[in-house]
Motif scaffolding. Structure first.
Motif, PDB file in Angstrom:
ATOM      1  N   GLY A   1      42.537   9.629  42.573  1.00 20.86           N
ATOM      2  CA  GLY A   1      41.499   8.614  42.602  1.00 20.86           C
ATOM      3  C   GLY A   1      40.888   8.472  43.985  1.00 20.86           C
ATOM      4  O   GLY A   1      39.662   8.443  44.152  1.00 20.86           O
ATOM      5  N   LEU A   2      41.741   8.389  45.006  1.00 16.42           N
ATOM      6  CA  LEU A   2      41.234   8.256  46.365  1.00 16.42           C
ATOM      7  C   LEU A   2      40.543   9.534  46.838  1.00 16.42           C
ATOM      8  O   LEU A   2      39.591   9.479  47.627  1.00 16.42           O
ATOM      9  N   GLN A   3      41.002  10.669  46.367  1.00 23.16           N
ATOM     10  CA  GLN A   3      40.316  11.924  46.659  1.00 23.16           C
ATOM     11  C   GLN A   3      38.872  11.850  46.167  1.00 23.16           C
ATOM     12  O   GLN A   3      37.944  12.336  46.810  1.00 23.16           O
ATOM     13  N   GLY A   4      38.702  11.212  45.008  1.00 18.21           N
ATOM     14  CA  GLY A   4      37.374  11.118  44.415  1.00 18.21           C
ATOM     15  C   GLY A   4      36.370  10.376  45.277  1.00 18.21           C
ATOM     16  O   GLY A   4      35.177  10.683  45.241  1.00 18.21           O
ATOM     17  N   LEU A   5      36.837   9.401  46.061  1.00 20.34           N
ATOM     18  CA  LEU A   5      35.915   8.691  46.956  1.00 20.34           C
ATOM     19  C   LEU A   5      35.216   9.658  47.905  1.00 20.34           C
ATOM     20  O   LEU A   5      34.002   9.598  48.105  1.00 20.34           O
ATOM     21  N   GLY A   6      35.994  10.547  48.504  1.00 23.35           N
ATOM     22  CA  GLY A   6      35.410  11.509  49.433  1.00 23.35           C
ATOM     23  C   GLY A   6      34.586  12.569  48.736  1.00 23.35           C
ATOM     24  O   GLY A   6      33.525  12.963  49.225  1.00 23.35           O
ATOM     25  N   PHE A   7      35.053  13.011  47.576  1.00 21.57           N
ATOM     26  CA  PHE A   7      34.328  14.040  46.835  1.00 21.57           C
ATOM     27  C   PHE A   7      32.942  13.554  46.434  1.00 21.57           C
ATOM     28  O   PHE A   7      31.935  14.237  46.640  1.00 21.57           O
ATOM     29  N   GLY A   8      32.882  12.352  45.863  1.00 23.86           N
ATOM     30  CA  GLY A   8      31.590  11.805  45.461  1.00 23.86           C
ATOM     31  C   GLY A   8      30.678  11.557  46.643  1.00 23.86           C
ATOM     32  O   GLY A   8      29.476  11.823  46.590  1.00 23.86           O
ATOM     33  N   GLY A   9      31.251  11.060  47.718  1.00 25.45           N
ATOM     34  CA  GLY A   9      30.461  10.785  48.911  1.00 25.45           C
ATOM     35  C   GLY A   9      29.914  12.040  49.556  1.00 25.45           C
ATOM     36  O   GLY A   9      28.786  12.063  50.051  1.00 25.45           O
ATOM     37  N   GLU A  10      30.699  13.105  49.546  1.00 21.95           N
ATOM     38  CA  GLU A  10      30.282  14.347  50.206  1.00 21.95           C
ATOM     39  C   GLU A  10      29.026  14.910  49.557  1.00 21.95           C
ATOM     40  O   GLU A  10      28.094  15.331  50.233  1.00 21.95           O
ATOM     41  N   TRP A  11      28.984  14.937  48.213  1.00 20.70           N
ATOM     42  CA  TRP A  11      27.786  15.468  47.569  1.00 20.70           C
ATOM     43  C   TRP A  11      26.585  14.571  47.840  1.00 20.70           C
ATOM     44  O   TRP A  11      25.504  15.057  48.187  1.00 20.70           O
ATOM     45  N   ALA A  12      26.759  13.267  47.683  1.00 19.21           N
ATOM     46  CA  ALA A  12      25.640  12.342  47.828  1.00 19.21           C
ATOM     47  C   ALA A  12      25.003  12.456  49.210  1.00 19.21           C
ATOM     48  O   ALA A  12      23.780  12.541  49.346  1.00 19.21           O
ATOM     49  N   VAL A  13      25.829  12.469  50.242  1.00 18.96           N
ATOM     50  CA  VAL A  13      25.303  12.511  51.606  1.00 18.96           C
ATOM     51  C   VAL A  13      24.825  13.912  51.965  1.00 18.96           C
ATOM     52  O   VAL A  13      23.761  14.084  52.564  1.00 18.96           O
ATOM     53  N   GLY A  14      25.600  14.933  51.603  1.00 17.37           N
ATOM     54  CA  GLY A  14      25.207  16.296  51.928  1.00 17.37           C
ATOM     55  C   GLY A  14      23.907  16.698  51.270  1.00 17.37           C
ATOM     56  O   GLY A  14      23.070  17.383  51.869  1.00 17.37           O
ATOM     57  N   SER A  15      23.705  16.274  50.032  1.00 17.01           N
ATOM     58  CA  SER A  15      22.480  16.612  49.319  1.00 17.01           C
ATOM     59  C   SER A  15      21.261  15.964  49.969  1.00 17.01           C
ATOM     60  O   SER A  15      20.213  16.595  50.128  1.00 17.01           O
ATOM     61  N   VAL A  16      21.394  14.690  50.331  1.00 18.85           N
ATOM     62  CA  VAL A  16      20.291  13.997  51.011  1.00 18.85           C
ATOM     63  C   VAL A  16      20.014  14.648  52.363  1.00 18.85           C
ATOM     64  O   VAL A  16      18.851  14.874  52.746  1.00 18.85           O
ATOM     65  N   LEU A  17      21.068  14.957  53.111  1.00 24.87           N
ATOM     66  CA  LEU A  17      20.919  15.589  54.422  1.00 24.87           C
ATOM     67  C   LEU A  17      20.168  16.910  54.308  1.00 24.87           C
ATOM     68  O   LEU A  17      19.241  17.190  55.081  1.00 24.87           O
ATOM     69  N   MET A  18      20.542  17.731  53.347  1.00 21.71           N
ATOM     70  CA  MET A  18      19.864  19.006  53.160  1.00 21.71           C
ATOM     71  C   MET A  18      18.413  18.810  52.738  1.00 21.71           C
ATOM     72  O   MET A  18      17.503  19.447  53.262  1.00 21.71           O
ATOM     73  N   GLY A  19      18.190  17.929  51.775  1.00 24.08           N
ATOM     74  CA  GLY A  19      16.843  17.715  51.273  1.00 24.08           C
ATOM     75  C   GLY A  19      15.886  17.226  52.342  1.00 24.08           C
ATOM     76  O   GLY A  19      14.708  17.597  52.352  1.00 24.08           O
ATOM     77  N   GLU A  20      16.387  16.396  53.262  1.00 22.16           N
ATOM     78  CA  GLU A  20      15.536  15.858  54.324  1.00 22.16           C
ATOM     79  C   GLU A  20      15.370  16.827  55.491  1.00 22.16           C
ATOM     80  O   GLU A  20      14.389  16.761  56.224  1.00 22.16           O
ATOM     81  N   THR A  21      16.327  17.721  55.681  1.00 28.87           N
ATOM     82  CA  THR A  21      16.283  18.633  56.821  1.00 28.87           C
ATOM     83  C   THR A  21      15.402  19.844  56.564  1.00 28.87           C
ATOM     84  O   THR A  21      14.658  20.295  57.444  1.00 28.87           O
ATOM     85  N   ILE A  22      15.453  20.403  55.353  1.00 30.30           N
ATOM     86  CA  ILE A  22      14.743  21.646  55.044  1.00 30.30           C
ATOM     87  C   ILE A  22      13.294  21.355  54.665  1.00 30.30           C
ATOM     88  O   ILE A  22      13.006  20.434  53.899  1.00 30.30           O
ATOM     89  N   ARG A  23      12.372  22.121  55.194  1.00 34.01           N
ATOM     90  CA  ARG A  23      10.948  21.930  54.888  1.00 34.01           C
ATOM     91  C   ARG A  23      10.662  22.189  53.405  1.00 34.01           C
ATOM     92  O   ARG A  23      11.441  22.866  52.717  1.00 34.01           O
ATOM     93  N   ALA A  24       9.528  21.684  52.938  1.00 34.55           N
ATOM     94  CA  ALA A  24       9.225  21.633  51.502  1.00 34.55           C
ATOM     95  C   ALA A  24       9.235  23.005  50.833  1.00 34.55           C
ATOM     96  O   ALA A  24       9.742  23.156  49.723  1.00 34.55           O
TER      97      ALA A  24
END
Length: 415
Positions: free
Chosen positions: A113-136
């Motif tokens: 269960g506690l592992q899931g906190l990090g797993f869910g957070g990693e995708w959410a933040v990593g996806s936003v970071l990538m989407g905002e960093t890479i040009r259109a």
């Protein structure tokens, strides 16, 4: 469509470092998460647990990961994408490691269960970071390529399974599968040194500091509610179908197809190869055909191959051939999602909106493995997998049809 490989060389150093970091994080996270699907049969025998209880262990991590994704998205809007990404990766790695030290179903339920906190957070933040960093013009390819890291991680988990269960007794091998999950923590040092905050986020944050009031509840206001609702439904379909298949596929091959450990590894190698090809091709199609057409194409392909894979009365050789399109479509359907969600939510609310929608979808989709486990008590496991997977992809297609196309959207002008 020309399969473009030159785009990677065109990335700036900041874009490239971000891509490498998020790809590595997603690959190692995939290895840690998929390790559970390989040890399910051993845990059921060693701890004398039922199929429903085994499914609940898988569901628990996914349910808590939904909370982790939303929380991490909120924190990323407030404290920065890079800082929260480091936190989620370290958290995830530590609790995967601790899962290997558990001695009961309840203890593993807690650490998973506690592992899931990090797993869910990693995708959410990593996806936003990538989407905002890479040009259109490269956003779909880059974010989709990061998704391909999951297939690499899945492949690593399969290799570790074959190696560890061949060299060690099952009672020790399943623990080792979790203990090596500490490896993603090493990425924190690379991220701290090389990955900058996206310019889009920095400008949005400056506006907020200057006095613009922002509340995460804005994603539920009339002007954004339809986007939040439809992206959530889309996430339910994509993840519900995927988890219903991948959580139970090794068990299905072992108990109904009666394959040995090495033969199961061979089947999964075909599925994983298909997954990698699906991720990469879908990533390119997202920039070429558009987000919507690509998502619908892969959801329909997933729908068809799940039915064929689980219902067709065919031999093992034909089953092996079907493994490739199953992995190709069920995994490739994820490649456009990160870029699509990034382009649907405004800059000041992107972490909150994207984190909530994907995580809400994961929370409901996470119920599917448990339902498959319990339903398999009254029907063949293959039929139980198909029932929930087919329904999931139908929901996804409906949601995509109702959302707008976003390919090429300039995030600097979107708020």
């Amino acid at each position: 469509m020309e399969f473009d490989v030159k785009w990677f060389a065109e990335l700036t150093p900041g874009e490239r470092h971000t891509l490498i970091a998020t790809f590595g994080g997603w690959a190692l996270d995939g290895m840690d998460v998929m390790a559970y699907s390989f040890v399910v049969p051993t845990l059921m025998t060693t701890w004398h647990i039922t199929g429903g209880e085994a499914g609940l262990l898988g569901t628990a991590a996914l349910l808590v990961s939904a909370a982790g994704g939303w929380l991490a998205g909120l924190l990323a809007d407030r404290y920065g994408r890079v800082r929260i990404l480091q936190l989620t990766i370290a958290w995830f790695a530590v609790f995967t490691f601790l899962s290997g030290l558990t001695n009961s179903w309840w203890q593993l339920l807690f650490t998973r269960g506690l592992q899931g906190l990090g797993f869910g957070g990693e995708w959410a933040v990593g996806s936003v970071l990538m989407g905002e960093t890479i040009r259109a013009q490269h956003r779909g390819k880059a974010v989709g390529t990061v998704q391909a890291g999951w297939a690499i991680g899945w492949g690593l988990a399969a290799l570790c399974y074959a190696l560890l269960f061949s060299l060690l007794s099952p009672a020790i091998a399943w623990r080792a599968m979790f203990l090596i999950g500490i490896l993603p923590a090493l990425l924190v040092f690379y991220i701290r040194r090389n990955v900058p905050e996206p310019e889009v986020y920095s400008k949005a944050r400056q506006s907020i500091i200057a006095g613009q009031t922002v509340s995460f509840l804005e994603i539920f206001r009339p002007n954004l509610l339809h986007v939040t609702a439809l992206t959530s439904l889309m996430a339910i379909g994509a993840q519900g179908g995927y988890y219903a298949i991948t959580t139970w596929l090794p068990t299905f091959l072992k108990t109904q197809r009666h394959l040995s450990v090495l033969d199961t590894g061979g089947y999964l190698a075909v599925v994983i190869a298909g997954s990698l090809a699906g991720y990469l091709l879908s990533a390119h199609l997202a920039d070429w055909l558009g987000r919507k057409k690509t998502l619908i194409l892969f959801a329909m392909g997933s729908f068809a191959t799940v039915v064929g894979y689980t219902y067709s009365p065919i031999g093992n050789h034909a089953m092996l051939a079907l493994g490739f399109p199953l992995g190709f479509f069920a995994s490739g359907v994820f490649s456009p999602i990160g870029a699509f969600f990034t382009e649907l939510f405004p800059n000041r609310l992107r972490g909150s909106g994207q984190g909530f929608s994907y995580s809400f979808g994961r929370a409901l989709g996470a119920i599917f493995p448990t339902l498959v486990g319990y339903l398999s008590a009254t029907m063949p496991l293959s039929h139980a997998i198909a029932v929930f997977a087919v329904a999931a992809y139908a929901f996804m297609i409906l949601a995509v049809v109702l959302l707008p196309e976003t390919r090429g959207r300039d995030l600097h002008a979107f708020d």
